[in-house]
Design a protein around this motif. Structure first.
Motif, short mmCIF file in Angstrom:
data_model
loop_
_atom_site.label_atom_id
_atom_site.label_comp_id
_atom_site.label_asym_id
_atom_site.label_seq_id
_atom_site.Cartn_x
_atom_site.Cartn_y
_atom_site.Cartn_z
N MET A 160 0.83 -1.21 0.00
CA MET A 160 0.00 0.00 0.00
C MET A 160 0.87 1.25 0.00
O MET A 160 0.56 2.24 -0.67
N ASP A 187 7.14 -8.49 -1.16
CA ASP A 187 6.96 -9.91 -1.40
C ASP A 187 6.54 -10.15 -2.84
O ASP A 187 5.98 -9.27 -3.49
N VAL A 188 6.77 -11.37 -3.29
CA VAL A 188 6.61 -11.64 -4.71
C VAL A 188 5.15 -11.50 -5.18
O VAL A 188 4.91 -11.02 -6.29
N THR A 189 4.18 -11.82 -4.34
CA THR A 189 2.79 -11.66 -4.78
C THR A 189 2.41 -10.17 -4.83
O THR A 189 1.60 -9.76 -5.65
N ILE A 190 3.02 -9.38 -3.94
CA ILE A 190 2.76 -7.93 -3.95
C ILE A 190 3.51 -7.30 -5.13
O ILE A 190 3.01 -6.38 -5.79
N GLN A 191 4.71 -7.80 -5.38
CA GLN A 191 5.46 -7.34 -6.55
C GLN A 191 4.64 -7.51 -7.82
O GLN A 191 4.58 -6.61 -8.66
N ALA A 192 3.99 -8.67 -7.95
CA ALA A 192 3.17 -8.92 -9.13
C ALA A 192 2.05 -7.89 -9.23
O ALA A 192 1.74 -7.41 -10.32
N GLN A 193 1.46 -7.53 -8.09
CA GLN A 193 0.40 -6.50 -8.09
C GLN A 193 0.94 -5.16 -8.61
O GLN A 193 0.29 -4.50 -9.43
N GLU A 196 1.64 -5.21 -12.38
CA GLU A 196 0.40 -5.12 -13.14
C GLU A 196 -0.14 -3.68 -13.12
O GLU A 196 -0.64 -3.17 -14.12
N ILE A 218 11.81 -9.56 -14.20
CA ILE A 218 10.87 -8.44 -14.21
C ILE A 218 10.99 -7.69 -15.53
O ILE A 218 10.00 -7.37 -16.19
N GLU B 65 6.21 -15.91 2.07
CA GLU B 65 6.42 -14.48 2.08
C GLU B 65 6.77 -14.02 3.48
O GLU B 65 6.77 -14.81 4.41
N SER B 66 7.08 -12.73 3.63
CA SER B 66 7.44 -12.26 4.96
C SER B 66 6.26 -12.46 5.90
O SER B 66 5.11 -12.27 5.53
N ALA B 273 3.44 -15.73 -9.87
CA ALA B 273 3.90 -14.36 -9.61
C ALA B 273 5.38 -14.18 -9.89
O ALA B 273 5.87 -13.06 -9.97
N PRO B 275 8.56 -13.78 -11.94
CA PRO B 275 8.88 -13.50 -13.35
C PRO B 275 9.97 -14.44 -13.86
O PRO B 275 10.86 -14.83 -13.12
N ARG B 287 -1.16 -14.95 -15.53
CA ARG B 287 -0.76 -14.62 -14.17
C ARG B 287 -1.96 -14.62 -13.24
O ARG B 287 -3.00 -14.08 -13.57
N VAL B 289 -2.97 -12.92 -10.14
CA VAL B 289 -2.55 -11.87 -9.22
C VAL B 289 -3.44 -11.90 -7.99
O VAL B 289 -4.65 -11.75 -8.08
N LEU B 290 -2.81 -12.16 -6.84
CA LEU B 290 -3.57 -12.22 -5.59
C LEU B 290 -4.02 -10.83 -5.18
O LEU B 290 -3.27 -9.87 -5.30
N ASP B 293 -3.31 -8.00 0.91
CA ASP B 293 -2.07 -8.29 1.59
C ASP B 293 -2.22 -9.52 2.48
O ASP B 293 -3.32 -9.99 2.72
N ARG B 309 -7.69 -14.47 0.58
CA ARG B 309 -7.09 -14.06 -0.70
C ARG B 309 -7.27 -15.12 -1.78
O ARG B 309 -6.75 -14.99 -2.87
#
Lengths: 337, 342
Positions: A160, A187-193, A196, A218, B65-66, B273, B275, B287, B289-290, B293, B309
Motif C-alpha cells: 500500500m 513480497d513476490v505476490t505484492i510485486q506482481a500487483q 500489473e 521483471i 512471504e514475509s 507471480a 517473473p 498470471r 494476481v492475488l 495483503d 485471498r
C-alpha cells in the motif's frame, strides 16, 4: 517517434577515500515517448546514480556530474538551476524509490503528502487537492481512498505504501516516471500487483517509464528495451526480445546463464560468472569485465571499446568480441536438461 | 501423524534415512499489553502445527512471504528459539528434550548460515579467528591443529589461505558469505539451516554460492533446510519444497511435482507471480494476481488462513481449517479443494 529523453556522454564522478570513482562513465542513449525502458545491473553498476543525475539529485559535494548533456524535451536539464529544475523534478519527471517506508514522512498522513506535491506544483485549492488526492489513490488501486487519505505510513502495508508513492509520482501528470527497484523490498505476490499496476497505468496515462532492476525476469515481462550496465558503462542496449534471445555482450550472456529458471527443470550445476564485480576506484583503461570474461584477451585488458552498432537495428554493444558471443557459443536460451 | 508412514515416502530413489523429523511443531509469541502489570492479550502463531521431514543428504526448500514463519521454523529447529509444542527428532534423538551435555553435543551437529554476511561476522576479529572460534569452544585442538583446520576450511569454500589474517570489512559480500560457510563447516555439521543465505548477494555471485553449497552437500552428505523467498533458486537447489503461509505449511512435494502440479491455490499464485527471464514466456503466461495483503499473524482469518485471498474460496474455507493431508505419495497439501484432485 520523438525522443523524450536524450542523454549524451554522461559521466558522474565521486570523491571517495579510495580516490576518484566514476560511477557512471560515458553513458549515451535516448528514450522514446511511451516506451518502457529496463535498466539492469548489479550493485555498483551505476544504474541508480545515472537516474539521480537525470533528476539532479546526485549527492553533493562528493558526487559531481563531470560531463554530459541530458536533453528532456527542449532543454538540457544540466543547464537548469534551482527553481527551473524544481519545476521539472516531481512535475514532469517523477521518481519512485525502492523503500517506501523511508521515502514517506512518518509524521504526516498519506493525504497530506500527496496534497503537498499537488500544491507545490499546481495552483489549486486545498479542497481541490484533497479530491484529486483521493482520485489518485483510487487510480492506484487503494480501496476506500477517502478514508486512506487519513492514514499514516505506518498504518499501511508495504504494498500500500508503494501504491501511495506511485500516486504521489503521478500527482502532476508527469511525462516520465523513473522507478528505481520499486518492488525489491516487496513480497513476490505484492510485486506482481505493483507490476500489473504500472503496466495498466502506462497504457491508461500514456506514460514513459524507466524501470531500474537487478531482476532479469521483471524486465523480461515489462520492458520494450533494456540497458545492461556494468561498472558504470552501458555494455549492451537494445530490444528486450532481441537481447534475451541473443545477448552480444559476455556479461549479459553470463547473467542470463547464471540464473535458474522457475519454468524449467534444472539438471547439473548453475553456471556462475566467475570472480566478482571490480572496485571502481581501481579501474584501468581496459574493459572492466575483462577479468571475469571468457573472451578476455590483451586488447580487452588494454582498451575499452566504444559503443558499436551491431547486427540489429537499434542494438549497441561495447565488446571487442561481440560476434563470437552472438554466434551462440554462450547461448543463454539453451536448456541445460 | 501424516508423515509417520516413512516407507514409500520417496518413490524412485533408494530410501535415505531420515535426518530431521518435525511433528506438529508450534511456536507462539505472546502479545502483551501494559508495562508494569503486563498481561498477555493474545498470541502470534508464528509456527502453527508444522510437520515435515528431511532425509539425510537432501535439501528441503522452505518458501513463503514475509511473516509466513519460515525463519521461525529454522530457528526453532536449531533451538535458537524454544518451541511451545511438538517434536523435533534429529537423527533419531528427541532434540527438544535434550539438556546440558547431551544438548551441547547434539548442537555441534547443527549449524546455521545467515542472510547478511555484513551483520553475522564480528568486524573486530580476523578471518582465522572467526572460523576457529567454534573449534576453540569445542576444545581439544592444539594451535597447530587449529591453523591447519582453518586453512583446510578456507580451501573448502574456495578462499585462499593467505587471507587468514584479514578482517571482514576487506571482503565483498560473496567472500564474506564464504567465510560464514567456512565457520559453519568447522565442526563437521550434519544439518545446516540456510536462512536466506544468498538473498543479499548480487545476481552473478548467487550462483557461485549455491554451487558451493551443493558441492559441500555432496562431499559431506550434509542435510539442508534452505529457507528463501526466491522460488527459482529454491527449485534448483531443493529435493523437496514446503510452502508456508501464516505459520502453516500449505503444500509440500518433490521439487518438480510442486511446480508441475501445484495443488494449493496459494502455491499456484506464488509460482505464477515469479517473473521468468524470457520475454517470449512472459508474454504468453497467465498470471494469477492475488488481491490484498497477507493478514496480520496476530489476527489470522478463521478457517483456512489463506481463504481471504483465495480465488477458489467457498463457504467451508472460512469456517473450517483444512487438514494437512496426503494427496499422493510424497505430496501433501492443506486445502479443501485439493481433496477433489486426489
Amino acid at each position: 517517434m520523438a525522443a523524450l529523453l536524450d542523454i549524451r556522454d554522461l559521466t558522474v564522478r565521486f570523491a571517495t577515500e579510495d580516490g576518484r570513482v566514476d560511477a557512471v562513465t560515458g553513458v549515451s542513449y535516448s528514450m522514446e515517448e511511451g516506451e518502457i525502458l529496463g535498466v539492469v545491473g548489479e550493485s555498483g553498476s551505476g544504474k541508480s546514480v545515472h537516474a539521480l543525475a537525470i533528476m539532479q539529485l546526485v549527492p553533493a559535494p562528493h558526487g559531481r556530474i563531470e560531463t554530459g548533456e541530458i536533453w528532456f524535451r527542449e532543454s538540457d536539464l544540466l543547464t537548469l538551476k534551482g527553481a527551473n529544475m524544481r519545476r521539472v523534478r516531481g512535475k514532469q519527471i517523477a521518481m519512485i524509490f525502492q523503500d517506501p517506508i523511508s521515502s514517506l514522512n512518518p509524521v504526516y498522513t498519506a493525504g497530506f503528502q500527496i496534497r503537498e506535491t499537488l500544491r507545490r506544483h499546481l495552483d489549486i485549492s486545498q479542497r481541490a487537492a484533497t479530491s484529486r488526492a483521493a482520485e489518485l489513490l483510487d487510480l492506484v488501486g487503494i480501496p476506500d481512498a477517502r478514508q486512506r487519505l487519513r492514514s499514516y505510513p505506518h498504518e499501511l502495508s508495504g504494498g500500500m505504501r508503494q501504491r501511495v508513492m506511485i500516486a504521489m509520482a503521478l500527482a502532476c501528470d508527469p511525462k516520465l516516471i523513473i522507478a528505481d527497484e520499486p518492488t525489491t523490498a516487496l513480497d513476490v505476490t505484492i510485486q506482481a500487483q505493483i507490476i500489473e499496476l504500472i503496466k495498466r497505468l502506462q497504457v491508461e496515462l500514456d506514460l514513459t517509464v524507466m524501470w531500474i532492476s537487478h531482476d532479469l525476469g521483471i524486465i523480461a515481462g515489462l520492458a520494450d528495451r533494456v540497458n545492461v550496465m556494468y561498472a558504470g558503462y552501458i555494455v549492451e542496449r537494445g530490444l528486450v526480445k532481441d537481447i534475451y534471445a541473443r545477448p552480444r555482450h559476455p556479461y549479459t550472456a553470463g547473467l542470463l546463464e547464471s540464473v535458474p529458471r522457475l519454468d524449467r527443470k534444472t539438471a547439473g550445476k548453475l553456471k556462475p560468472i566467475p570472480g566478482r564485480p571490480p572496485n571502481l576506484a581501481r579501474l584501468g583503461t581496459g574493459c572492466p569485465f575483462a577479468p571475469r570474461c571468457r573472451h578476455g584477451d590483451d586488447r580487452c585488458r588494454a582498451e575499452m571499446p566504444d559503443a558499436e552498432a551491431s547486427d540489429q537495428d537499434g542494438h549497441m554493444v561495447r565488446c571487442w568480441h561481440w560476434r563470437h558471443v552472438a554466434s551462440g557459443e554462450t547461448g543463454a536460451g539453451e536448456s541445460h536438461a | 501423524m501424516l508423515l509417520q508412514a516413512k516407507p514409500a515416502l520417496v518413490k524412485a530413489m533408494p530410501e535415505r534415512p531420515v535426518m530431521v523429523e518435525v511433528r506438529r511443531l508450534k511456536k507462539y509469541f505472546p502479545i502483551r499489553r501494559g508495562i508494569v502489570f503486563a498481561r498477555k492479550i493474545g498470541d502470534i502463531k508464528a509456527v502453527d502445527d508444522v510437520t515435515f521431514e528431511i532425509h539425510k543428504g537432501e535439501t528441503l526448500g522452505l518458501v513463503g512471504e514475509s511473516g509466513s514463519g519460515k525463519t521461525t521454523v529454522g530457528r526453532a529447529l536449531l533451538r535458537l528459539l524454544e518451541s511451545d509444542a511438538g517434536e523435533i527428532i534429529l537423527d533419531g534423538e528427541d532434540f527438544r528434550r535434550l539438556k546440558g551435555k547431551q544438548l551441547r553435543r547434539a548442537r555441534r551437529r547443527t549449524q546455521m548460515i545467515f542472510q547478511d554476511p555484513y551483520a553475522s561476522l564480528n568486524p573486530r576479529i580476523p578471518v582465522h579467528g572467526i572460523i576457529s572460534e567454534p573449534l576453540e569452544v569445542a576444545g581439544g585442538h592444539s594451535r597447530k591443529e587449529l591453523r591447519a583446520r582453518v586453512d583446510e576450511l578456507l580451501d573448502m569454500v574456495g578462499l585462499d589461505s593467505s587471507i587468514r589474517n584479514r578482517y571482514p570489512h576487506e571482503f565483498s559480500g560473496g567472500q564474506r558469505q564464504r567465510v560464514g560457510i567456512a565457520r559453519a563447516l568447522a565442526l563437521n555439521p550434519e544439518f545446516i539451516v540456510c536462512d536466506e543465505a544468498i538473498a543479499s548477494l548480487d545476481v552473478s555471485i548467487q550462483a557461485q554460492i549455491v554451487n558451493l553449497l551443493e558441492d559441500l552437500q555432496h562431499r559431506f552428505n550434509i542435510t539442508y533446510l534452505f529457507i528463501a523467498h526466491d522460488l527459482s533458486m529454491v527449485r534448483h537447489i531443493s529435493d523437496h519444497i514446503a510452502v508456508m503461509y501464516l505459520g502453516k505449511i500449505m503444500e509440500l512435494a518433490g521439487r518438480d511435482e510442486i511446480f508441475d502440479d501445484p495443488q494449493h491455490p496459494y502455491t499456484q499464485a506464488l509460482i505464477s507471480a515469479v517473473p521468468v527471464p524470457d520475454p517470449e514466456v512472459e508474454e504468453s503466461r497467465e498470471r494469477i494476481v492475488l488481491e490484498g495483503d497477507i493478514p496480520s499473524p496476530a489476527n489470522p482469518p478463521p478457517g483456512c488462513v489463506f481463504s481471504t485471498r483465495c480465488r477458489m474460496a467457498m463457504e467451508i474455507c472460512s469456517q473450517k481449517a483444512p487438514d494437512y493431508r496426503k494427496i499422493e505419495i510424497g505430496h501433501y497439501a492443506a486445502c479443501h479443494h485439493a481433496a477433489g484432485a486426489a
